[in-house]
Design a protein around this motif. Structure first.
Motif, short mmCIF file in Angstrom:
data_model
loop_
_atom_site.label_atom_id
_atom_site.label_comp_id
_atom_site.label_asym_id
_atom_site.label_seq_id
_atom_site.Cartn_x
_atom_site.Cartn_y
_atom_site.Cartn_z
N ASN A 51 0.80 -1.24 0.00
CA ASN A 51 0.00 0.00 0.00
C ASN A 51 0.82 1.28 0.00
O ASN A 51 0.26 2.37 0.15
N ALA A 52 2.14 1.19 -0.13
CA ALA A 52 2.90 2.40 -0.44
C ALA A 52 2.57 2.79 -1.87
O ALA A 52 2.28 1.93 -2.70
N GLN A 53 2.59 4.09 -2.16
CA GLN A 53 2.18 4.45 -3.52
C GLN A 53 2.85 5.72 -4.04
O GLN A 53 3.17 6.63 -3.28
N ILE A 54 3.04 5.70 -5.34
CA ILE A 54 3.35 6.91 -6.11
C ILE A 54 2.17 7.07 -7.06
O ILE A 54 1.87 6.16 -7.84
N SER A 55 1.49 8.18 -6.98
CA SER A 55 0.28 8.35 -7.77
C SER A 55 0.29 9.67 -8.54
O SER A 55 0.61 10.72 -7.98
N VAL A 56 -0.06 9.57 -9.81
CA VAL A 56 -0.24 10.76 -10.66
C VAL A 56 -1.59 10.66 -11.37
O VAL A 56 -1.78 11.15 -12.48
N THR A 64 0.15 4.43 -9.82
CA THR A 64 -1.11 4.69 -10.52
C THR A 64 -1.02 5.95 -11.36
O THR A 64 -0.53 6.98 -10.92
N ALA A 65 -1.52 5.84 -12.59
CA ALA A 65 -1.54 6.96 -13.52
C ALA A 65 -2.84 6.94 -14.32
O ALA A 65 -2.86 7.13 -15.53
#
Length: 208
Positions: free
Chosen positions: A112-117, A184-185
């Motif tokens: 559940n760590a995330q990089i989101s754009v 997520t993109a």
């Protein structure tokens, strides 16, 4: 919450930001071998922008549980020897269009760590009734305006006004990558039943 507001020169072997602390980085004259942001801490990267770009370099960067690392520019570059994101930690920027580029020797994104754009692409290039295009034309869209690359996908998505496409995430990892988290993109949903949604952006992963 405790606040460290760094606007001038600082050189330390390591830096630990305690639980729920806030670290505001405003200077490029900061040198350390290790940064560890403890659970619930926040880090705001406010270093001066050049052409809407910000870049930071750390030999070792650890984001604890629930840590948020936020940039202000749309074009972000993070360089690290070792980058670890513990569960529910986040790297993000509120700017649009968003490009987040990570260069690291090793990188670990835990559960559940995330990089989101998501919804951080463009929304100025298609008719309001059409869906955004990227690798293919969007729904009800005959503009022949596909774009991007199959082999090196780093473009952002597009969409009608109010429904932007997704941004761009690019990971360049020279040694090892653990990916249990999320990149997520996605494009934005249609703003109404009469309009189209945004197209997806790009997630590009390069490993040794």
């Amino acid at each position: 919450s405790p606040l460290l507001d760094l606007e001038s020169q600082l050189e330390v072997p390591s830096l630990l930001i305690g639980k729920s602390g806030n670290f505001q980085l405003k200077s490029h004259d900061f040198t350390t071998q290790s940064i560890h942001l403890h659970d619930g801490a926040t880090m705001e990267v406010l270093v001066p922008e050049v052409d809407d770009s910000q870049s930071v370099t750390f030999p070792e960067l650890t984001l604890g549980f629930g840590v948020e690392m936020t940039f202000t520019a749309g074009n972000v570059t993070i360089s690290a020897t070792d980058l670890e994101m513990l569960p529910t930690s986040v790297i993000k920027t509120p700017s649009r269009p968003a490009y987040i580029h990570v260069l690291a020797n090793t990188m670990q994104l835990h559960d559940n760590a995330q990089i989101s754009v998501t919804a951080q692409g463009r929304d100025d290039s298609v008719p309001s009734t059409a869906g955004g295009s990227h690798g293919g034309d969007g729904g009800n869209n005959n503009c022949n305006c596909t774009h991007g690359s199959i082999s090196t996908p780093t473009d952002v998505g597009t969409g009608p006004t109010g429904s932007p496409g997704g941004g761009s995430i690019w990971l360049q990892i020279s040694s090892s990558l653990l990916l249990d988290g999320r990149l997520t993109a996605d494009g934005a949903h249609a703003a109404s039943a009469a309009t189209g949604g945004g197209s997806g952006g790009s997630v590009f992963i390069q490993t040794a």
